[in-house]
Design an enzyme around this catalytic site. Structure first.
Site, PDB file in Angstrom:
ATOM      1  N   HIS A 117       0.823  -1.198   0.000  1.00 12.40           N
ATOM      2  CA  HIS A 117       0.000   0.000   0.000  1.00 12.40           C
ATOM      3  C   HIS A 117       0.861   1.254   0.000  1.00 12.40           C
ATOM      4  O   HIS A 117       1.853   1.331   0.707  1.00 12.40           O
ATOM      5  CB  HIS A 117      -0.902   0.034   1.237  1.00 12.40           C
TER       6      HIS A 117
ATOM      7  N   ARG B 271     -14.812  13.416   8.191  1.00 13.51           N
ATOM      8  CA  ARG B 271     -13.527  14.063   8.493  1.00 13.51           C
ATOM      9  C   ARG B 271     -13.177  15.090   7.426  1.00 13.51           C
ATOM     10  O   ARG B 271     -12.616  16.144   7.709  1.00 13.51           O
ATOM     11  CB  ARG B 271     -12.426  13.012   8.599  1.00 13.51           C
TER      12      ARG B 271
ATOM     13  N   ASP C  11     -15.575   3.262   7.411  1.00  8.31           N
ATOM     14  CA  ASP C  11     -14.484   4.141   6.964  1.00  8.31           C
ATOM     15  C   ASP C  11     -15.006   5.150   5.954  1.00  8.31           C
ATOM     16  O   ASP C  11     -14.625   6.326   5.979  1.00  8.31           O
ATOM     17  CB  ASP C  11     -13.342   3.332   6.355  1.00  8.31           C
TER      18      ASP C  11
ATOM     19  N   SER D  52      -7.796   4.327   9.227  1.00  8.38           N
ATOM     20  CA  SER D  52      -8.548   4.339   7.973  1.00  8.38           C
ATOM     21  C   SER D  52      -7.841   3.503   6.905  1.00  8.38           C
ATOM     22  O   SER D  52      -8.442   2.659   6.247  1.00  8.38           O
ATOM     23  CB  SER D  52      -8.709   5.789   7.516  1.00  8.38           C
TER      24      SER D  52
ATOM     25  N   LYS E 206      -8.695  -0.790   5.599  1.00  6.83           N
ATOM     26  CA  LYS E 206      -8.882  -1.235   4.219  1.00  6.83           C
ATOM     27  C   LYS E 206      -7.942  -2.405   3.906  1.00  6.83           C
ATOM     28  O   LYS E 206      -8.289  -3.307   3.154  1.00  6.83           O
ATOM     29  CB  LYS E 206      -8.644  -0.075   3.254  1.00  6.83           C
TER      30      LYS E 206
HETATM   31  N1  URA Z   1      -6.190   7.825   2.970  1.00  3.54           N
HETATM   32  C1  URA Z   1      -7.120   7.082   3.577  1.00  3.54           C
HETATM   33  O1  URA Z   1      -7.519   6.046   3.061  1.00  3.54           O
HETATM   34  N2  URA Z   1      -7.608   7.475   4.768  1.00  3.54           N
HETATM   35  C2  URA Z   1      -7.191   8.595   5.368  1.00  3.54           C
HETATM   36  O2  URA Z   1      -7.654   8.890   6.444  1.00  3.54           O
HETATM   37  C3  URA Z   1      -6.217   9.377   4.724  1.00  3.54           C
HETATM   38  C4  URA Z   1      -5.730   8.964   3.522  1.00  3.54           C
END
Ligand code: URA
Ligand code: CA
Length: 445
Positions: free
Chosen positions: A82, A168, A161, A183, A187
């Site tokens: 990632h 946010r 999320d 967050s 994922k």
């Molecule tokens: N990328 C994400 O997936 N989440 C965040 O909070 C910030 C960047």
């Protein structure tokens, strides 16, 4: 339990228990906790932070809000990768086929462009016919048949999320390290892989501009991975200037193919080999990541990584002829040259400005539903450290025939002012500036 009390508790700097965090995330996902209370909680976290344990529990609660993808039926060590996102970050397009060629199964759920950064899905979709919306069954089938799949994260993964991120985004609480770490890691943990290599970017084009805060994000994410039982390493890499030469969807597909042919820009190749080396190491293919780098290079040199890319394109409905005839990719009708009006050395090349210029051209979205133009983008002819003469080309801008003159002029200005000069050759910092190993040991270059 009352949400009000939990907001006060966090606002006062106390740690929340696992049960309290679950209560908040479950209630918010279910709609029983309103946006205004969750926003106040997020702001309390922004100011007070979270402990490692709280961040791990927050991540787990977000994962539990949706389905997870089980990969038990796929043999071999499943290593995911990632990146926290950057400008011209073409890495996944190169790395996924490269790692698959090395014999490790690749199941990559990717995203779309966010802010000034590009998204892997948008890039792949510039290949005619390429489909990124795969069901769990199609994903499993693709991996079984070809050893790799790159697809969109479906709406039933980490729904909490999606809701929390949207909140946010409009309450000035995106840039909180525990919230970002949870967050992103939610994922990743929603896909049941064995090991994880994180590429955390630092610099003007990154989420975390400063080195210290990037390292802190890396530390937080790696701790979550280890806490959840995943073999996790984090690499911190520079995003002061865009990665490679191409920024834009089809242009980056082209750049990825060139890199898989061994003809890519050196920085992109270096990052792919370094991250691939770590993945080979975690996948038990080699004794150490340095050896992994050499091991990975083989699959570029012998053409098997490029063949895997053809297979990927074919298996997801794309036109595989593109790989051998790059002129089949969408092309912009018009190219605008940006020239240097002085001589010297390039001392800085602001990635944020270049990324924003590419978005203005139409390569990404300003609003969530905006269409993306696959053909437009920027090819950099000069990068940091390069000598330049007056009148030489700094960049070539691929613009759509529909672009208005005002847009082109504004983009021209943005790109030109992204280049800074020095009289003498400016030292260029190493691309990889630190890492965190699988035991949590920290290293700075
Ligand atoms: N990328 C994400 O997936 N989440 C965040 O909070 C910030 C960047
Ligand atoms: Ca690039």
């Amino acid at each position: 339990m009352r949400v009000y009390d939990l907001i006060i508790k966090k606002r006062s700097g106390w740690s929340l228990s696992k049960a309290e965090i679950n209560y908040l995330v479950e209630g918010y996902a279910a709609g029983s906790i309103p946006d205004y209370q969750m926003a106040a909680f997020a702001m309390a976290v922004y100011f007070q932070g979270m402990t490692e344990e709280e961040t791990l529990e927050l991540t787990r609660a977000i994962v539990a809000s949706g389905i997870t993808i089980n990969l038990d039926h796929i043999p071999g060590v499943k290593v995911d990768k990632h990146s926290t996102g950057g400008v011209g970050d073409t890495t996944t397009l190169v790395l996924a086929p490269l790692v698959a060629a090395a014999g490790l199964p690749v199941i990559k759920l990717s995203g779309r462009g966010l802010g000034h950064t590009g998204g892997t899905l948008d890039k792949l979709e510039s290949i005619p016919g390429f489909k990124t919306a795969l069901t769990a069954a199609e994903l499993a089938e693709a991996v079984k048949k070809t050893g790799l799949a790159v697809a969109a994260q479906g709406p039933d993964l980490v729904p909490a999320d999606k809701k929390l991120y949207a909140l946010r985004d409009v309450t000035a609480t995106v840039d909180s390290i525990p919230l970002i770490a949870a967050s992103i890691m939610a994922k990743k943990l929603a896909v049941d892989c064995d090991a994880l290599v994180l590429d955390v970017k630092t610099g003007t084009g990154a989420f975390m501009k400063g080195y210290e805060e990037a390292f802190e994000l890396a530390r937080s994410m790696a701790a979550i991975g280890r806490g959840a039982g995943r073999d996790t390493v984090a690499v911190i890499s520079r995003m002061d200037q865009p990665l490679g030469k191409a920024i834009g969807n089809a242009l980056e597909v082209k750049e990825a193919v060139l890199t898989l042919r061994g003809e890519g820009p050196p920085d992109l190749e270096e990052l792919c080999l370094a991250l691939g080396g770590w993945m080979a190491y975690l996948g038990n293919k080699v004794k150490d990541p340095g050896q992994g780098r050499e091991f990975m290079k083989e699959f570029i040199d012998n053409g098997t990584a490029l063949e895997k890319f053809r297979k990927l394109v074919e298996s997801q409905g794309g036109d595989r002829r593109v790989v051998d005839d790059l002129s089949l990719l969408p092309g912009a009708g018009q190219q605008v040259e940006i020239k240097s009006d002085r001589e010297g050395y390039i001392s800085a090349l602001n990635a944020l400005q270049i990324g924003s210029a590419a978005i203005n051209l139409g390569s990404g979205r300003k609003e969530i539903d905006d269409p993306v133009d696959p053909a437009v983008g920027i090819i950099l002819h000069k990068k940091m450290g390069d000598p330049v003469r007056a009148g030489e080309t700094l960049a070539l801008v691929h613009v759509s025939p529909e672009s208005r003159k005002g847009t082109i002029d504004a983009v021209h200005k943005m790109i030109k002012s992204a280049f800074k000069y020095s009289e003498d050759p400016a030292p260029v910092s190493p691309l990889i500036c630190g890492w965190i190993d699988r035991e949590g040991g920290e290293y700075h270059v």
